[in-house]
Motif scaffolding. Structure first.
Motif, PDB file in Angstrom:
ATOM      1  N   ALA A 210      12.814  26.864  95.104  1.00 15.16           N
ATOM      2  CA  ALA A 210      12.273  27.698  96.127  1.00 15.16           C
ATOM      3  C   ALA A 210      12.468  29.194  95.878  1.00 15.16           C
ATOM      4  O   ALA A 210      11.999  30.026  96.612  1.00 15.16           O
ATOM      5  CB  ALA A 210      12.647  27.075  97.366  1.00 15.16           C
ATOM      6  N   ASN A 211      13.629  29.355  95.578  1.00 19.02           N
ATOM      7  CA  ASN A 211      14.220  30.800  95.584  1.00 19.02           C
ATOM      8  C   ASN A 211      14.530  31.281  94.254  1.00 19.02           C
ATOM      9  O   ASN A 211      15.562  31.886  94.038  1.00 19.02           O
ATOM     10  CB  ASN A 211      15.642  30.878  96.475  1.00 19.02           C
ATOM     11  N   ILE A 212      13.674  31.380  93.255  1.00 20.37           N
ATOM     12  CA  ILE A 212      13.906  31.951  92.094  1.00 20.37           C
ATOM     13  C   ILE A 212      13.905  33.709  92.136  1.00 20.37           C
ATOM     14  O   ILE A 212      12.910  33.912  92.709  1.00 20.37           O
ATOM     15  CB  ILE A 212      12.536  31.513  91.118  1.00 20.37           C
ATOM     16  N   PRO A 213      14.753  34.155  91.577  1.00 16.81           N
ATOM     17  CA  PRO A 213      15.005  35.705  91.648  1.00 16.81           C
ATOM     18  C   PRO A 213      13.628  36.337  91.128  1.00 16.81           C
ATOM     19  O   PRO A 213      12.945  35.881  90.191  1.00 16.81           O
ATOM     20  CB  PRO A 213      16.097  35.798  90.593  1.00 16.81           C
ATOM     21  N   ALA A 214      13.353  37.273  91.800  1.00 16.87           N
ATOM     22  CA  ALA A 214      12.140  38.298  91.373  1.00 16.87           C
ATOM     23  C   ALA A 214      12.059  38.623  89.892  1.00 16.87           C
ATOM     24  O   ALA A 214      13.464  38.972  89.551  1.00 16.87           O
ATOM     25  CB  ALA A 214      11.982  39.590  92.247  1.00 16.87           C
ATOM     26  N   GLY A 215      11.219  38.486  89.181  1.00 11.74           N
ATOM     27  CA  GLY A 215      11.290  38.731  87.766  1.00 11.74           C
ATOM     28  C   GLY A 215      11.642  37.697  86.775  1.00 11.74           C
ATOM     29  O   GLY A 215      11.246  37.823  85.747  1.00 11.74           O
ATOM     30  N   GLN A 216      12.409  36.721  87.291  1.00 11.77           N
ATOM     31  CA  GLN A 216      12.670  35.741  86.337  1.00 11.77           C
ATOM     32  C   GLN A 216      11.618  34.599  86.168  1.00 11.77           C
ATOM     33  O   GLN A 216      11.654  33.525  86.922  1.00 11.77           O
ATOM     34  CB  GLN A 216      14.047  34.895  87.063  1.00 11.77           C
ATOM     35  N   ASN A 217      10.797  34.814  85.531  1.00  9.36           N
ATOM     36  CA  ASN A 217       9.564  34.181  85.497  1.00  9.36           C
ATOM     37  C   ASN A 217       9.572  33.136  84.340  1.00  9.36           C
ATOM     38  O   ASN A 217       8.693  32.173  84.265  1.00  9.36           O
ATOM     39  CB  ASN A 217       8.258  34.790  85.010  1.00  9.36           C
ATOM     40  N   ASN A 218      10.627  33.149  83.590  1.00  8.76           N
ATOM     41  CA  ASN A 218      10.614  32.095  82.323  1.00  8.76           C
ATOM     42  C   ASN A 218      11.585  30.827  82.724  1.00  8.76           C
ATOM     43  O   ASN A 218      12.590  30.918  83.315  1.00  8.76           O
ATOM     44  CB  ASN A 218      11.261  32.636  81.212  1.00  8.76           C
ATOM     45  N   PHE A 219      11.377  29.582  82.465  1.00  7.90           N
ATOM     46  CA  PHE A 219      11.968  28.367  82.725  1.00  7.90           C
ATOM     47  C   PHE A 219      12.618  27.956  81.338  1.00  7.90           C
ATOM     48  O   PHE A 219      12.102  28.138  80.571  1.00  7.90           O
ATOM     49  CB  PHE A 219      10.958  27.373  83.320  1.00  7.90           C
ATOM     50  N   VAL A 220      13.729  27.515  81.573  1.00  7.85           N
ATOM     51  CA  VAL A 220      14.629  27.125  80.532  1.00  7.85           C
ATOM     52  C   VAL A 220      15.200  25.794  80.639  1.00  7.85           C
ATOM     53  O   VAL A 220      15.889  25.585  81.727  1.00  7.85           O
ATOM     54  CB  VAL A 220      15.672  28.208  79.919  1.00  7.85           C
TER      55      VAL A 220
END
Length: 281
Positions: A210-220
């Protein structure tokens, strides 16, 4: 890296484990599911998951790992030879610093726009390919990250650049290492060990995304295994129907093979009716 709320675990079917160095034994007879209680972010789950006809190439696969036969790091040119089978999804080119299998699009970058939750959970599915004499394998760690840097290649997941830890099997909310693991018997599925059927699903509460930092669009996704025997292990993402209050096991939203057969059947019926109309006219 941001760590999450406290981690305790209680397996269903009368199995309970502590949060300290706990092994969730899904290889035990009658034990097919465990709840991962993580405080105010909500519960997540791990379960034996049997979806036949859903091996390599039939799911949204994005990570394969293989250290080499019998865990000795020999016989597989991409393995780092440390006797631990580990890796994370990335679209970097070989050689990998970990044990990602050189498998084209089966190991690749993933953006969060690809992931879709269902019933309040994101589903990450494991197809374990233990085809040797021992059908059991132990998942020693599972970690989910967001990052702003795609196609990374690092020798230690702690060195992942510009990343935020969203969820982990091994860490509590205070950053204390718990050494949790999941033991799986790959022969539990109806297809037997090897490829061709899925084996395990993690249902991660959507609150952790729910609170992914802005700009961190890639999932690992990073995973590590011990007691592996042969073959590679493959991760995929999909939507999986799950009602923890209903007591039913996780089920696939749709069977791609069944839908394809249905489509072919309807197409054949339409063609047959068209030929019949032409003949009658």
């Amino acid at each position: 890296m941001k760590l999450f709320s406290g981690l305790t675990m209680t397996a269903l079917c009368c199995l309970s484990v502590s949060a300290n160095a706990a092994e969730i034994n899904l290889a035990a007879p009658g034990v097919d599911q465990a709840v991962l209680t993580m405080g105010n972010q909500g519960d997540s789950y791990v379960a034996v998951y049997q979806q036949t006809g859903a091996g390599s190439g039939n799911l949204g696969s994005f990570l394969r790992v293989q250290e080499g036969g019998n865990g000795n790091g020999n016989g597989n040119s991409n393995g780092d030879g440390n006797g631990i089978q580990e890796g994370f999804n990335t679209s970097t080119t070989d050689p990998y610093m970990m044990d990602q299998h050189p498998s084209g699009n089966f190991t690749r970058d993933v953006t969060f726009s690809e992931l879709q939750s269902l019933d309040g959970f994101y589903a990450f599915i494991l197809d374990a390919n233990e085809t040797g004499n021992n059908n059991e394998i132990v998942l020693t760690n599972l970690m989910l990250f967001s990052t702003s840097v795609a196609s990374q290649n690092v020798d230690d997941i702690a060195n992942l650049q510009s990343s935020t830890l969203l969820w982990s099997l091994d860490w509590d909310d205070n950053g204390a290492f718990q050494d949790n693991s999941v033991r799986l018997d790959t022969s539990k599925n109806n297809n037997g060990p090897g490829s061709g059927a899925t084996d395990l699903v993690f249902l991660i509460n959507e609150n952790y995304f729910a609170n992914i930092p802005a700009g961190q669009n890639n999932f690992v996704l990073y995973s590590s295994f011990s007691e592996f025997d042969s073959g590679f292990e493959e991760w995929a993402h999909d939507q999986v129907a799950f009602d923890p209050d209903g007591g039913d096991p996780p089920t696939p939203v749709s069977e791609p093979g069944s839908l394809a057969l249905l489509g072919l059947g309807l197409l054949g019926l339409l063609r047959s009716q068209r030929r019949r109309r032409i003949t009658q006219s």
